[in-house]
Design a protein around this motif. Structure first.
Motif, PDB file in Angstrom:
ATOM      1  N   LYS A  88      -2.000   1.021   2.962  1.00  0.00           N
ATOM      2  CA  LYS A  88      -1.796   1.249   1.530  1.00  0.00           C
ATOM      3  C   LYS A  88      -2.271   0.042   0.732  1.00  0.00           C
ATOM      4  CE  LYS A  88       1.785   2.520  -1.784  1.00  0.00           C
ATOM      5  NZ  LYS A  88       3.210   2.774  -1.975  1.00  0.00           N
ATOM      6  N   LEU A  89      -1.902  -1.164   1.195  1.00  0.00           N
ATOM      7  CA  LEU A  89      -2.350  -2.380   0.520  1.00  0.00           C
ATOM      8  C   LEU A  89      -3.868  -2.504   0.531  1.00  0.00           C
ATOM      9  CD1 LEU A  89       0.253  -5.053   1.669  1.00  0.00           C
ATOM     10  CD2 LEU A  89      -0.127  -4.200  -0.635  1.00  0.00           C
ATOM     11  N   ASN A  91      -6.024  -0.038   0.745  1.00  0.00           N
ATOM     12  CA  ASN A  91      -6.571   0.950  -0.183  1.00  0.00           C
ATOM     13  C   ASN A  91      -6.422   0.492  -1.632  1.00  0.00           C
ATOM     14  OD1 ASN A  91      -7.298   2.614   1.924  1.00  0.00           O
ATOM     15  ND2 ASN A  91      -5.468   3.877   1.806  1.00  0.00           N
ATOM     16  N   GLU A  92      -5.244  -0.045  -1.979  1.00  0.00           N
ATOM     17  CA  GLU A  92      -5.036  -0.547  -3.333  1.00  0.00           C
ATOM     18  C   GLU A  92      -5.985  -1.696  -3.643  1.00  0.00           C
ATOM     19  OE1 GLU A  92      -0.924  -1.576  -3.635  1.00  0.00           O
ATOM     20  OE2 GLU A  92      -0.254   0.516  -3.644  1.00  0.00           O
ATOM     21  N   ALA A  93      -6.175  -2.594  -2.678  1.00  0.00           N
ATOM     22  CA  ALA A  93      -7.085  -3.720  -2.885  1.00  0.00           C
ATOM     23  C   ALA A  93      -8.513  -3.217  -3.064  1.00  0.00           C
ATOM     24  CB  ALA A  93      -7.000  -4.688  -1.708  1.00  0.00           C
ATOM     25  N   GLU A  95      -9.377  -0.264  -4.245  1.00  0.00           N
ATOM     26  CA  GLU A  95      -9.443   0.352  -5.567  1.00  0.00           C
ATOM     27  C   GLU A  95      -9.531  -0.710  -6.659  1.00  0.00           C
ATOM     28  OE1 GLU A  95      -6.127   2.971  -6.001  1.00  0.00           O
ATOM     29  OE2 GLU A  95      -6.816   4.342  -4.429  1.00  0.00           O
ATOM     30  N   ASP A  96      -8.698  -1.754  -6.538  1.00  0.00           N
ATOM     31  CA  ASP A  96      -8.756  -2.839  -7.514  1.00  0.00           C
ATOM     32  C   ASP A  96     -10.121  -3.511  -7.513  1.00  0.00           C
ATOM     33  OD1 ASP A  96      -6.157  -2.326  -8.222  1.00  0.00           O
ATOM     34  OD2 ASP A  96      -5.299  -3.995  -7.055  1.00  0.00           O
ATOM     35  N   ASN A  99     -12.544  -1.228  -9.183  1.00  0.00           N
ATOM     36  CA  ASN A  99     -12.337  -1.245 -10.635  1.00  0.00           C
ATOM     37  C   ASN A  99     -12.879  -2.528 -11.256  1.00  0.00           C
ATOM     38  OD1 ASN A  99     -11.120   1.262 -10.575  1.00  0.00           O
ATOM     39  ND2 ASN A  99      -9.043   0.447 -10.493  1.00  0.00           N
TER      40      ASN A  99
END
Length: 153
Positions: A88-89, A91-93, A95-96, A99
């Motif tokens: 999850k981390l 994937n979030e990283a 995505e960030d 972005n």
């Protein structure tokens, strides 16, 4: 003793029923009692203690095995949860990061467009001023040519 002769036993033979038979029976019983109290009971106690130790050891081993299996299952669950959290981390990283990359790219494109527009405006103004100067010089040159032609006539 004649009755003993009738049975076919002679005195001092194989089936002599005098005091030796009860004496032998008492000796066998006494020997059994002595052997039982000196050897068989202590050996039996040792065997029983050993059996008790083995059975308690097996029970403790089964309990420990159950605990180990439970701990193993708990650790597997924790590892699974940790992997999911890490994924999850990640994937979030990602995505960030995507972005930020998109924002930086959009900002760079906007700056490039602004810079290009500014450069185009500057070029247009320089061209216009160059044309004005050229026009002024052409007018001056035309006047000079006309004035020299008129003077030459």
């Amino acid at each position: 003793m004649t009755s003993l002769f009738l049975l076919g036993a002679a005195e001092g033979g194989l089936f002599d029923f005098d005091a030796t038979l009860p004496l032998m029976a008492v000796q066998v019983v006494a020997l059994t009692f002595i052997l039982n109290s000196l050897f068989f009971k202590p050996v039996g106690k040792v065997v029983e203690e050993r059996e008790g130790y083995v059975s308690t050891s097996r029970a403790q081993a089964k309990e420990k095995l159950a605990q180990v299996q439970k701990l193993e299952e708990d650790l597997k669950n924790q590892l699974k949860d940790a992997r999911q959290a890490a994924q999850k981390l990640i994937n979030e990283a990602e995505e960030d990061s995507d972005n930020l990359y998109k924002e930086a790219l959009a900002l760079a494109n906007a700056e490039a467009n602004a810079s290009r527009e500014e450069a185009r405006k500057e070029i247009d103004s320089q061209r216009a001023s160059a044309l004005n100067e050229l026009k002024d010089e052409a007018d001056q040159l035309g006047e000079l040519i006309v004035s020299r032609l008129l003077e030459a006539k």
